[in-house]
Design an enzyme around this catalytic site. Sequence first.
Site, PDB file in Angstrom:
ATOM      1  N   GLU A 217       6.504 -34.050  -0.069  1.00  0.00           N
ATOM      2  CA  GLU A 217       5.298 -33.534  -0.705  1.00  0.00           C
ATOM      3  C   GLU A 217       5.652 -32.862  -2.037  1.00  0.00           C
ATOM      4  O   GLU A 217       6.760 -32.370  -2.233  1.00  0.00           O
ATOM      5  CB  GLU A 217       4.608 -32.524   0.208  1.00  0.00           C
TER       6      GLU A 217
ATOM      7  N   HIS B 163       0.815  -1.213   0.000  1.00  0.00           N
ATOM      8  CA  HIS B 163       0.000   0.000   0.000  1.00  0.00           C
ATOM      9  C   HIS B 163       0.854   1.270   0.000  1.00  0.00           C
ATOM     10  O   HIS B 163       0.361   2.336  -0.339  1.00  0.00           O
ATOM     11  CB  HIS B 163      -0.950  -0.022   1.205  1.00  0.00           C
TER      12      HIS B 163
ATOM     13  N   LYS C 166     -14.178  -8.885  -8.441  1.00  0.00           N
ATOM     14  CA  LYS C 166     -13.323  -9.753  -9.256  1.00  0.00           C
ATOM     15  C   LYS C 166     -12.660 -10.828  -8.396  1.00  0.00           C
ATOM     16  O   LYS C 166     -12.561 -11.991  -8.811  1.00  0.00           O
ATOM     17  CB  LYS C 166     -12.253  -8.905  -9.954  1.00  0.00           C
ATOM     18  N   ASP C 167     -12.222 -10.460  -7.196  1.00  0.00           N
ATOM     19  CA  ASP C 167     -11.644 -11.445  -6.284  1.00  0.00           C
ATOM     20  C   ASP C 167     -12.678 -12.485  -5.873  1.00  0.00           C
ATOM     21  O   ASP C 167     -12.341 -13.665  -5.674  1.00  0.00           O
ATOM     22  CB  ASP C 167     -11.082 -10.758  -5.035  1.00  0.00           C
TER      23      ASP C 167
END
Length: 427
Positions: free
Chosen positions: A288, A216, A244-245
């Site tokens: 993993e 920011h 949009k998110d």
Amino acid sequence: MAGLKKSDLKNPVLNWIDTRLPIITLMSKEYGNFPTPKNFNYFWNFGALATINLLVMIATGIFLAMNYNPSTAGAFDSVERIMRDVNYGWLIRYVHMNGASMFFLVLYVHIFRGMYYGSYKAPRELLWMTGVVLFLLVMATAFMGYVLPWGQMSYWGATVITNLFSAIPLVGNWIVTLLWGGFSVDNPTLNRFFSLHYLLPFVITGVVFLHVVALHITGSNNPLGIDVKSEQDTLPFHPYYTAKDSVGMAFYFLVFAILVFYAPNFFGEPDNYIVANPLQTPNAIVPEWYFLPFYAILRSVPDKLAGVLCMFGSILVWFVLPWLDTSPVRSARFRPMYRASLIGLVISMFALGWCGSQHPQGIVVIIGRIATAFYFLHFLVLVPLFGFIETPLPLPESISKPVLPKNFPGGGGPLPSGAAAKPMEKI
């Protein structure tokens, strides 16, 4: 009154709170009216997705910790009890277990986006570096979490990975003993890993806060990689990017739900459903999937110490990427040579992931070494070199100019086909 802040909220209760603790005004400024470039694509959803995933992991982790027994005698059985006897324990564990894979999937795309669009370049160096710190913390947290079920792969994975530190001269054995809490992977090791696995997500949350503050302050990058020129280049974050998110989150949770309900063990290892046995080594010790590229780099180097240095160096090199890249252009859209090399990097990462899942013999070793060589060639040779030999494509003058009609202030692009020029107030 002295000390009170002015608040424009109409609701008297919220106004009373906001004048004394202006958290609502702060959130509105930082997430409501915060100006963001108007040309974001869906790659910019992945930062929000990573935050949501972190919250899901913390919430499910707290509930799992309530029923987990961090001891070598009870860990495996407590996980089985969570799966069989605790109300919705199977769901909470599957969400947490697959949430790790979803988290890394989101992070890898987020990192690729930063590399592709040059989000690491000035003035966003600290923003990028806090992101690398976050990635390392998430890797450490995931590794410790993988040990907690105390299955065969958990035990032997912990043994192999912690033993890597013994390659460090002078202090290596001391570090291994410190990690183990003794002279082998045993009860003290499990207790330490459980404690750190529970603590680190809250450390990650603090670093996320710093990451967002840095974002920011410097402002967001954009797909064109050019600076915002005017207000016409920006939109308020809400409602445009919250909407949009939300679309991105809907698709994300759809994939997450399919994984949890239809293929919960897709990324799991069958050996981890066998209780840990120090006297029986599995046929293949495979970490993993999100660790596999770095595991392959480790195995591609014949010398143990050099392999460890290369494995850690493959991530630490990201810290200095803002200074390795000598090009003044950010976005790979306008850098054809860099774009081709970055695509090669992605291919090499997939190749390393495949190599890490295979036995290190024959063609697997050759492919692993070629992919490892290209990985470091990209960062240490090609990226600095492109700044001198690459001719970038012409950059647009602003974000808005290519898409706004010529009669619009700041515009320069053609009108849509068949459209006539209109007065500004009607466009």
